[in-house]
Motif scaffolding. Structure first.
Motif: not given
Length: 444
Positions: A407-426
């Protein structure tokens, strides 16, 4: 050119709002429907450099028409598919079919530049960027409307009229020979050899990498080993063969181009993570319908188009990349504070923030490549750019599968956001540290 070039970005994004309805129809978890995303990008990642190579050798017209026909066929298969396995097949065919438009267009633009003596057709490149990159964001809105009218199958059926239109226009409008072919590429078909070994090694590299990314476990580390070995074998093979599948010599002495490809990977990782991951969460975690989700994403499309239009003719690329990376960082950070009952207006604001880099970064990367690549390898180089960006899409898809699970849960969304932050930082670091971008200014 623009109609052919939008086939891939539209199909890349239109599936975003269809993933949840498809999962419900076939009883499939989110980790399984992720293959509907990854399969298209896997096929396109292999097809883009191959088609780019074929365009350089045979000219753009024939490859454009073949791609349009395969797009039509994929639309038919998806419309009648009885299960998710056949849908994945349709997406693979779609991946190969839609990868011809962009390298064919870049070839035609370079050909017109050679014919007219206009070194930098900024207006045409801007229009193509709007068509190929920014317009991808309209896919979820279009998908939502189509699903509301006729169900998720309509997101596949739309490729039938699009494919037909490309075939008709391609036959009527595209030139049989171009300025770049005169005296050179026109004779290429007689001496061209298809590098089957190189294709096999390249495909093995991507397939094993994708299989590992879709199942990040210690027991699957052997797939990463296969990826490394296949990649090494591929590099050796391409350097030694006369007609390589991907001419890795485009990298020789061109470190700035390699950095441009790296920026394409991380920028695409962020944008596609938003497109697929956040869209899935809106339907599954937030409980919105496909039509409502598509409408919420419409401001992203409008913002990207507006930004591309306003900044497209400005020659500087470095500032566009810096500003785009900053907005990605801010938008990703805001996702960390999103709750399951988030207000609609807050989701619209976050979408607009993602729309700004959508209009800036993709255009800047495309313009950078246009001036960094060897003119004689523009088709292959532009195909490679798409390959690297699709690698980012596959990273986004595997990230969504890992963080969401069933399921696409809110907790999973927050984990995905961290992943996206790392990519944006690079992306930010690669841009700020690259001094060569100061010299990437269109020649007049």
């Amino acid at each position: 050119m623009m109609l052919g070039s939008i086939l891939n970005p539209i199909n890349s994004s239109i599936i975003a709002v269809a993933l949840v309805p498809i999962a419900a129809a076939f009883g499939a978890p989110a980790s399984e429907t992720a293959w509907l995303v990854s399969s298209l990008y896997l096929a396109t990642s292999i097809g883009q450099p191959l088609v780019g190579r074929l365009v350089d050798a045979f000219g753009p017209r024939r490859l454009f028409l073949v791609g349009a026909f395969l797009t039509l066929v994929a639309g038919v298969i998806g419309t009648v598919a009885p299960n998710i396995g056949v849908l994945i097949v349709a997406r693979v065919v779609l991946g190969f079919g839609t990868c011809a438009g962009y390298p064919a267009s870049m070839y035609l633009i370079r050909s017109e530049s050679a014919r007219t003596g206009i070194a930098s057709p900024a207006g045409v490149l801007t229009a193509l960027s709007v068509a190929t990159q920014t317009i991808a964001v309209v896919g979820p809105t279009l998908g939502g409307l189509l699903i509301g009218m006729g169900g998720w199958r309509t997101t596949f059926t739309i490729n039938i009229p699009l494919g037909l239109a490309c075939i008709v226009l391609g036959v009527l409008v595209l030139p049989r020979h171009t300025a770049l072919e005169t005296g050179g590429a026109a004779a290429a078909p007689k001496r061209f050899r298809l590098d089957l070994v190189g294709i096999l090694l390249f495909a093995t590299t991507l397939v094993s990498l994708l299989l590992y990314l879709m199942d990040l476990e210690v027991t699957t580390l052997w797939l990463l080993g296969v990826t490394v070995l296949a990649a090494a074998g591929f590099a050796v093979r391409e350097l030694r063969t006369a007609d390589p599948f991907i001419d890795v010599r485009v990298f020789a002495g061109n470190l700035p181009l390699l950095v441009t490809y790296a920026r394409g990977v991380v920028a695409a990782t962020v944008s596609y993570s938003f497109l697929y991951g956040v869209t899935q969460w809106m339907e599954d975690g937030r409980g919105l319908s496909a039509s409502a989700t598509g409408l919420i994403l419409l401001p992203v499309f409008a913002t990207g188009i507006l930004v591309s239009t306003l900044t497209g003719r400005r020659p500087e690329v470095r500032m566009k990349l810096v500003v785009g990376a900053v907005f990605q960082l801010v938008a990703c950070a805001l996702l960390l504070f999103v709750r399951a009952d988030a207000a609609i207006w807050s989701l619209v604001v976050i979408g607009i923030l993602f729309g700004i880099p959508q209009g800036l970064v993709n255009l800047a990367i495309q313009n950078t490549l246009f001036h960094q690549a060897d003119p004689e390898r523009i088709g292959a180089s532009s195909g490679l750019l798409r390959t690297f960006m699709y690698l980012g899409a596959m990273l986004a898809s595997s990230g969504g599968a890992a963080f969401f699970g069933d399921r696409a849960t809110t907790g999973g969304l927050h984990e995905l956001a961290v992943f996206m932050l790392i990519a944006a930082g690079i992306l930010f670091v690669l841009t700020v540290a690259d001094r060569t971008l100061k010299h990437v200014v269109p020649r007049r």
